[in-house]
Enzyme design. Structure first.
Site, mmCIF file in Angstrom:
data_model
loop_
_atom_site.group_PDB
_atom_site.id
_atom_site.type_symbol
_atom_site.label_atom_id
_atom_site.label_comp_id
_atom_site.label_asym_id
_atom_site.label_seq_id
_atom_site.Cartn_x
_atom_site.Cartn_y
_atom_site.Cartn_z
ATOM 1 N N ASP A 33 -97.675 63.569 39.215
ATOM 2 C CA ASP A 33 -98.637 63.223 40.269
ATOM 3 C C ASP A 33 -99.886 62.614 39.626
ATOM 4 O O ASP A 33 -100.351 63.067 38.586
ATOM 5 C CB ASP A 33 -99.024 64.490 41.051
ATOM 6 C CG ASP A 33 -99.649 64.165 42.402
ATOM 7 O OD1 ASP A 33 -99.055 64.522 43.434
ATOM 8 O OD2 ASP A 33 -100.750 63.551 42.429
ATOM 9 N N LYS A 34 -100.413 61.596 40.290
ATOM 10 C CA LYS A 34 -101.614 60.917 39.772
ATOM 11 C C LYS A 34 -102.888 61.683 40.114
ATOM 12 O O LYS A 34 -103.953 61.391 39.581
ATOM 13 C CB LYS A 34 -101.673 59.518 40.415
ATOM 14 C CG LYS A 34 -102.758 58.620 39.896
ATOM 15 C CD LYS A 34 -102.766 57.300 40.674
ATOM 16 C CE LYS A 34 -103.906 56.407 40.205
ATOM 17 N NZ LYS A 34 -104.004 55.182 41.016
ATOM 18 N N LEU A 35 -102.779 62.644 41.032
ATOM 19 C CA LEU A 35 -103.954 63.370 41.546
ATOM 20 C C LEU A 35 -104.975 62.392 42.127
ATOM 21 O O LEU A 35 -106.105 62.289 41.651
ATOM 22 C CB LEU A 35 -104.583 64.270 40.470
ATOM 23 C CG LEU A 35 -103.704 65.409 39.952
ATOM 24 C CD1 LEU A 35 -104.441 66.229 38.901
ATOM 25 C CD2 LEU A 35 -103.219 66.308 41.096
ATOM 26 N N THR A 36 -104.536 61.661 43.130
ATOM 27 C CA THR A 36 -105.481 60.829 43.888
ATOM 28 C C THR A 36 -106.320 61.779 44.742
ATOM 29 O O THR A 36 -106.173 62.999 44.658
ATOM 30 C CB THR A 36 -104.716 59.864 44.834
ATOM 31 O OG1 THR A 36 -104.057 60.658 45.830
ATOM 32 C CG2 THR A 36 -103.703 59.017 44.080
ATOM 33 N N THR A 100 -98.773 51.431 45.217
ATOM 34 C CA THR A 100 -98.094 52.721 44.999
ATOM 35 C C THR A 100 -96.766 52.788 45.738
ATOM 36 O O THR A 100 -95.739 53.163 45.163
ATOM 37 C CB THR A 100 -99.006 53.877 45.465
ATOM 38 O OG1 THR A 100 -100.095 53.974 44.560
ATOM 39 C CG2 THR A 100 -98.252 55.198 45.499
ATOM 40 N N THR A 125 -90.165 57.536 56.163
ATOM 41 C CA THR A 125 -90.830 57.999 57.380
ATOM 42 C C THR A 125 -90.228 57.340 58.623
ATOM 43 O O THR A 125 -89.717 56.207 58.543
ATOM 44 C CB THR A 125 -92.333 57.648 57.294
ATOM 45 O OG1 THR A 125 -92.932 57.840 58.579
ATOM 46 C CG2 THR A 125 -92.577 56.202 56.878
ATOM 47 N N ASP A 126 -90.353 58.017 59.761
ATOM 48 C CA ASP A 126 -89.890 57.412 61.017
ATOM 49 C C ASP A 126 -90.745 56.207 61.402
ATOM 50 O O ASP A 126 -90.344 55.400 62.255
ATOM 51 C CB ASP A 126 -89.872 58.442 62.159
ATOM 52 C CG ASP A 126 -91.222 59.071 62.462
ATOM 53 O OD1 ASP A 126 -92.216 58.756 61.786
ATOM 54 O OD2 ASP A 126 -91.277 59.900 63.409
ATOM 55 N N GLU A 127 -91.930 56.065 60.775
ATOM 56 C CA GLU A 127 -92.805 54.939 61.134
ATOM 57 C C GLU A 127 -92.201 53.589 60.779
ATOM 58 O O GLU A 127 -92.666 52.560 61.264
ATOM 59 C CB GLU A 127 -94.185 55.090 60.471
ATOM 60 C CG GLU A 127 -94.914 56.316 60.961
ATOM 61 C CD GLU A 127 -96.416 56.278 60.758
ATOM 62 O OE1 GLU A 127 -96.967 55.197 60.515
ATOM 63 O OE2 GLU A 127 -97.018 57.353 60.834
ATOM 64 N N TYR A 153 -99.348 50.704 56.095
ATOM 65 C CA TYR A 153 -98.649 51.886 55.552
ATOM 66 C C TYR A 153 -97.150 51.813 55.850
ATOM 67 O O TYR A 153 -96.317 51.887 54.949
ATOM 68 C CB TYR A 153 -99.248 53.180 56.131
ATOM 69 C CG TYR A 153 -98.328 54.372 55.970
ATOM 70 C CD1 TYR A 153 -98.124 54.948 54.708
ATOM 71 C CD2 TYR A 153 -97.634 54.917 57.059
ATOM 72 C CE1 TYR A 153 -97.259 56.032 54.554
ATOM 73 C CE2 TYR A 153 -96.775 55.994 56.908
ATOM 74 C CZ TYR A 153 -96.591 56.548 55.650
ATOM 75 O OH TYR A 153 -95.733 57.608 55.487
ATOM 76 N N SER A 154 -96.806 51.662 57.141
ATOM 77 C CA SER A 154 -95.376 51.708 57.485
ATOM 78 C C SER A 154 -94.640 50.510 56.895
ATOM 79 O O SER A 154 -93.472 50.628 56.504
ATOM 80 C CB SER A 154 -95.177 51.803 58.994
ATOM 81 O OG SER A 154 -95.855 50.779 59.677
ATOM 82 N N LYS A 157 -93.812 51.385 53.353
ATOM 83 C CA LYS A 157 -92.707 52.351 53.269
ATOM 84 C C LYS A 157 -91.374 51.661 53.577
ATOM 85 O O LYS A 157 -90.363 51.925 52.924
ATOM 86 C CB LYS A 157 -92.936 53.507 54.246
ATOM 87 C CG LYS A 157 -94.130 54.390 53.937
ATOM 88 C CD LYS A 157 -94.016 55.172 52.635
ATOM 89 C CE LYS A 157 -92.963 56.236 52.665
ATOM 90 N NZ LYS A 157 -92.967 57.030 51.394
ATOM 91 N N HIS A 279 -102.090 51.039 67.191
ATOM 92 C CA HIS A 279 -101.648 52.436 67.332
ATOM 93 C C HIS A 279 -100.233 52.564 67.915
ATOM 94 O O HIS A 279 -99.992 52.184 69.066
ATOM 95 C CB HIS A 279 -102.654 53.157 68.249
ATOM 96 C CG HIS A 279 -102.618 54.639 68.134
ATOM 97 N ND1 HIS A 279 -103.547 55.449 68.749
ATOM 98 C CD2 HIS A 279 -101.797 55.483 67.480
ATOM 99 C CE1 HIS A 279 -103.283 56.707 68.473
ATOM 100 N NE2 HIS A 279 -102.222 56.753 67.713
#
Ligand code: NAD
Ligand code: DAU
Length: 339
Positions: A33-36, A100, A125-127, A153-154, A157, A279
């Protein structure tokens, strides 16, 4: 069995580490983990000293660091949770999401190819399916639903999903993909709906509901998600996508009211604010494939899960109070003041 869990200092990754160490005591688990801002070492404090657990701070985009880790640990399985995960942040600054969520995933898959890892699991993700109309409760996302993303974001992914399927077809990489609905539970970062509303209610601050709060999400207790991923790793077919969700659709406004009622706080704290750009209206998963093929069913009902979650936030105030008192205050001001 050695498992590398990327993003294991975040919400779902940490819960997956706890689940795996508890249910497979013979496994070695390595958290990369990068620890963002979203990663928190204190989340892992109870497992840090376990002989079969190791934490490594690294960026999944750092090819040299990733290859060095694979060289020394020779993982059998890689489960990729590492991601920028917040839609609102992706609308503000897409760049880091592309880096990322897409480049990072490809570096991990290159490492899996180079070191002959037996399984790469991409936590999606479902998105990636976009949204469904609110007035068509008969429609659900299946694994055949077309990708039709709404946010940076989606989109990032969905790109990683396409890359994973391409690595499977072109290089024969043994990949599996899971697309889950909204999770809730312990260690959920307080920028997301449920923990944000719990924290604000406990601090008697306004609860910022986007639009009229009529958007619908399909909520799943985080441990049920972890169990589903574990089943996919044990029995899932490579090259396949599995949707994960428990038929638990709820309007945002109803979630917020449940939280207020549970905490004995007044509904006058609810404040309707400007809507999120683009949205998504409604998410709803059809989990028939994972149920039929792998026998997965969610175990935690929402009525119980939300009580457990609120209790956890009441009993672990220092965990989230430390987060919301740090750089998070700048984020909160930027996103919510004058909204
Ligand atoms: P999170 O934001 O809580 O945690 C993300 C973790 O990834 C953090 O520990 C962070 O430090 C780490 N990370 C970020 N960039 C990194 C990088 N470049 N290199 C290494 N580590 C990095 O996210 P989450 O809610 O736990 O989500 C985990 C995964 O599950 C994500 O891939 C997300 O897309 C997916 N997902 C989330 C949900 C949800 O409801 N939260 C639902 C479905 C799928
Ligand atoms: O569906 C899975 C996805 O669920 C994951 O892929 C994402 O990583 C995860 O963050 C989550 O995305 P959402 O955008 O659905 O979650 P979020 O908690 O940000 O918002 C849930 C709903 O609540 C959404 O309709 C927006 C609304 N909302 C959110 C916040 C933070 C508000 O009304 N007010 C808020 O302050």
């Amino acid at each position: 069995m050695t498992v590398i869990v990327t993003g294991g200092a975040g919400f779902i990754g940490s819960n997956f580490i706890f689940y795996t160490l508890k249910n497979h005591p013979g496994y070695r688990v390595i958290c990369l983990d990068k620890l963002t801002y979203a990663g928190n070492l204190s989340t892992l404090k109870d497992v840090m000293d376990k002989p079969n657990f190791k934490f490594v701070k690294a960026d999944i985009c750092d090819r040299e660091a990733v290859y060095a880790l694979f060289e020394s640990e020779k993982p059998d399985v890689v489960v990729n949770f590492a991601a920028e995960s917040h839609v609102d942040r992706s609308i503000e600054s897409p760049d880091v999401f592309l880096r990322t969520n897409i480049i990072g995933a490809s570096v991990l898959m290159d490492a899996c190819r180079k070191f002959d890892t037996e399984r790469f699991h991409q936590v999606s993700t479902d998105e990636v399916y976009g949204d469904l109309p609110i007035d068509r409760p008969d429609l659900f996302f299946t694994e055949e639903t077309l990708l039709h993303t709404s946010s940076p974001y989606s989109s990032s992914k969905a790109s990683a999903d396409l890359l994973a399927l391409a690595y499977h077809r072109t290089y024969g990489l043994p990949v599996t993909i899971s697309r889950c609905s909204n999770n809730y539970g312990p260690y959920h970062f307080p920028e997301k709906l449920i923990p944000l509303m719990i924290a604000n209610a406990l601090n008697d601050k306004p609860l910022p509901v986007y639009g009229r709060g009529e958007n619908i999400r399909d909520w799943l207790y985080v441990e049920d998600h972890c169990k589903a991923i574990d089943l996919i790793l044990q029995k899932g077919r490579v090259g396949e996508v599995y949707n994960i969700g428990g038929h638990n659709e709820m309007r945002n406004i109803d979630i917020v009211k449940i939280i207020l009622k549970e905490l004995g706080k007044p509904e006058s704290l609810i404040t309707f604010v400007a809507d999120r750009k683009g949205h998504d209206l409604r998410y709803a998963i059809d989990p028939a494939k994972i149920h039929g093929e792998l026998g997965w069913l969610p175990e935690t009902k929402f009525a119980d899960g939300i009580k457990k979650t609120i209790k956890w936030y009441l009993e672990n105030r220092s965990w989230w109070e430390e987060i919301i008192s740090g750089e998070y205050t700048d984020y909160y001001d930027k996103m919510y003041s004058n909204r």
